[in-house]
Design an enzyme around this catalytic site. Structure first.
Site, PDB file in Angstrom:
ATOM      1  N   ASN A 111       0.879  -1.169   0.000  1.00  0.00           N
ATOM      2  CA  ASN A 111       0.000   0.000   0.000  1.00  0.00           C
ATOM      3  C   ASN A 111       0.915   1.216   0.000  1.00  0.00           C
ATOM      4  O   ASN A 111       1.508   1.545   1.021  1.00  0.00           O
ATOM      5  CB  ASN A 111      -0.886  -0.030   1.258  1.00  0.00           C
ATOM      6  CG  ASN A 111      -1.701   1.238   1.417  1.00  0.00           C
ATOM      7  OD1 ASN A 111      -1.778   2.066   0.503  1.00  0.00           O
ATOM      8  ND2 ASN A 111      -2.323   1.395   2.581  1.00  0.00           N
ATOM      9  N   GLU A 118      -6.972   4.809   7.697  1.00  0.00           N
ATOM     10  CA  GLU A 118      -6.717   6.231   7.440  1.00  0.00           C
ATOM     11  C   GLU A 118      -7.942   6.884   6.808  1.00  0.00           C
ATOM     12  O   GLU A 118      -8.240   8.056   7.056  1.00  0.00           O
ATOM     13  CB  GLU A 118      -5.463   6.388   6.567  1.00  0.00           C
ATOM     14  CG  GLU A 118      -4.202   6.169   7.391  1.00  0.00           C
ATOM     15  CD  GLU A 118      -3.004   5.645   6.619  1.00  0.00           C
ATOM     16  OE1 GLU A 118      -2.972   5.752   5.380  1.00  0.00           O
ATOM     17  OE2 GLU A 118      -2.080   5.112   7.275  1.00  0.00           O
ATOM     18  N   GLY A 174       2.351   2.148  10.676  1.00  0.00           N
ATOM     19  CA  GLY A 174       3.348   3.210  10.543  1.00  0.00           C
ATOM     20  C   GLY A 174       4.108   3.531  11.813  1.00  0.00           C
ATOM     21  O   GLY A 174       4.793   4.543  11.896  1.00  0.00           O
ATOM     22  N   LYS A 195       0.109   4.224  -0.293  1.00  0.00           N
ATOM     23  CA  LYS A 195      -0.533   5.437   0.252  1.00  0.00           C
ATOM     24  C   LYS A 195      -0.273   6.610  -0.706  1.00  0.00           C
ATOM     25  O   LYS A 195      -0.228   6.393  -1.913  1.00  0.00           O
ATOM     26  CB  LYS A 195      -0.036   5.702   1.675  1.00  0.00           C
ATOM     27  CG  LYS A 195      -0.168   4.444   2.543  1.00  0.00           C
ATOM     28  CD  LYS A 195       0.002   4.675   3.999  1.00  0.00           C
ATOM     29  CE  LYS A 195      -0.152   3.335   4.714  1.00  0.00           C
ATOM     30  NZ  LYS A 195      -0.154   3.461   6.157  1.00  0.00           N
ATOM     31  N   SER A 223       3.075  -2.234  10.240  1.00  0.00           N
ATOM     32  CA  SER A 223       4.527  -2.347  10.458  1.00  0.00           C
ATOM     33  C   SER A 223       5.069  -3.733  10.129  1.00  0.00           C
ATOM     34  O   SER A 223       6.007  -4.198  10.768  1.00  0.00           O
ATOM     35  CB  SER A 223       4.896  -1.949  11.891  1.00  0.00           C
ATOM     36  OG  SER A 223       4.541  -0.592  12.119  1.00  0.00           O
TER      37      SER A 223
HETATM   38  P1  PGA Z   1       2.626   0.195   7.531  1.00  0.00           P
HETATM   39  O1  PGA Z   1       1.185   0.461   6.867  1.00  0.00           O
HETATM   40  O2  PGA Z   1       3.132  -1.117   6.960  1.00  0.00           O
HETATM   41  O3  PGA Z   1       3.452   1.363   7.132  1.00  0.00           O
HETATM   42  O4  PGA Z   1       2.414   0.101   9.002  1.00  0.00           O
HETATM   43  C1  PGA Z   1       0.286  -0.579   6.652  1.00  0.00           C
HETATM   44  C2  PGA Z   1      -1.002  -0.029   6.089  1.00  0.00           C
HETATM   45  O5  PGA Z   1      -1.425   1.061   6.476  1.00  0.00           O
HETATM   46  O6  PGA Z   1      -1.650  -0.674   5.244  1.00  0.00           O
END
Ligand code: PGA
Length: 257
Positions: free
Chosen positions: A13, A101, A177, A15, A217
């Site tokens: 992802n 989000e 994150g 984002k 994460s």
């Molecule tokens: P992250 O995000 O791996 O940076 O924690 C995962 C996500 O939001 O899908």
């Protein structure tokens, strides 16, 4: 993972990151890690303007492309929105629905998530439905109840044939994150709760075939032990998916390397 019933999926992802001009270098770096689609499905959910370029750039490394959100409407006077048919037309096969989000920053409700899931299925996009608890909800001990409500609402009113298209992502909000992933045991527990929701709603066969990903994460260091859990069929990877070398290592972990 249980490869007997479910093909693992490693999904990225991005984002709101990356530019079209960066796609080729990313695809070139990932190519050595490309896997026969029969072992593990690989997916990158990219910003909408990158979908056509990504679909072209990633074709030779067998990476499917997905969107990160879609409108609940197929077309019409909704300035700034992007519909499922548009994503499909641009080359997307999947779409993330109900990412935390979007729930937290754009006010998406469980009912809206359900309408978006239906809008995706209506145009042939496979939804990756995200659910997960906040830190406060975790502290209150309501994780199982909360994700049950979220998933039950998200998948309500589908046919069995539609339900077979779903991918579910368990993403604890506090782990996204932050560099703090959930433990493999906790993730397995929640994943089995989610599989039970699918079983009660659409039967054992659909539940057995539904992929449940973990997100929050996940990285090249913790992927193996998370993916070793029987009900975790892959990952939804944010930060680490921006680096092709890290993403490639997570794909390798899904293959048991
Ligand atoms: P992250 O995000 O791996 O940076 O924690 C995962 C996500 O939001 O899908």
């Amino acid at each position: 993972m249980n490869p007997r019933y479910r093909k693992p999926m490693i999904a990225g992802n991005w984002k709101m990151n990356m530019l079209a001009s960066e796609l080729k270098a990313y695809a070139d770096a990932l190519k050595p890690a490309s896997v026969p689609a029969k072992w593990c499905e690989t997916l990158l959910c990219v910003p909408a303007p990158l979908v056509p370029g990504a679909a072209r750039a990633f074709k030779s490394c067998r990476v499917a492309v997905g969107g990160q959100n879609l409108s609940e409407y197929a077309s019409g006077a909704y300035t700034g929105e992007i519909s499922g048919p548009m994503l499909r037309d641009a080359g997307a096969e999947y779409v993330i629905v109900g990412h935390s989000e979007r729930r937290a920053m754009f006010g998406e409700t469980d009912e809206e998530v359900n309408r978006k899931v239906k809008a995706a299925l209506d145009c042939g996009l496979k939804p990756v439905i995200c659910v997960g608890e906040t830190r406060a909800q975790k502290m209150l001990g309501v994780t199982a109840e909360l994700v049950t409500l979220q998933l039950r609402a998200a998948v309500s009113g589908l046919t069995v044939r539609e339900a077979k298209q779903l991918v579910v992502a368990y993403e604890p909000v506090w782990a996204i994150g932050t560099g703090m992933s959930s433990t493999p045991e906790e993730v397995e527990q929640v994943a089995s709760v989610l599989r039970a929701v699918i079983r009660r709603t659409y039967g054992a066969a659909v539940a057995r075939g539904t992929r449940i990903l973990y997100g929050g994460s996940m990285n090249e260091k913790n992927a193996s032990e998370l993916l070793a859990q029987p009900d975790i069929d892959g990952g939804l990877v944010g930060g680490a998916s921006l680096h092709p070398d890290k993403f490639a290592q997570i794909i390798a972990a899904a293959r048991g390397e």
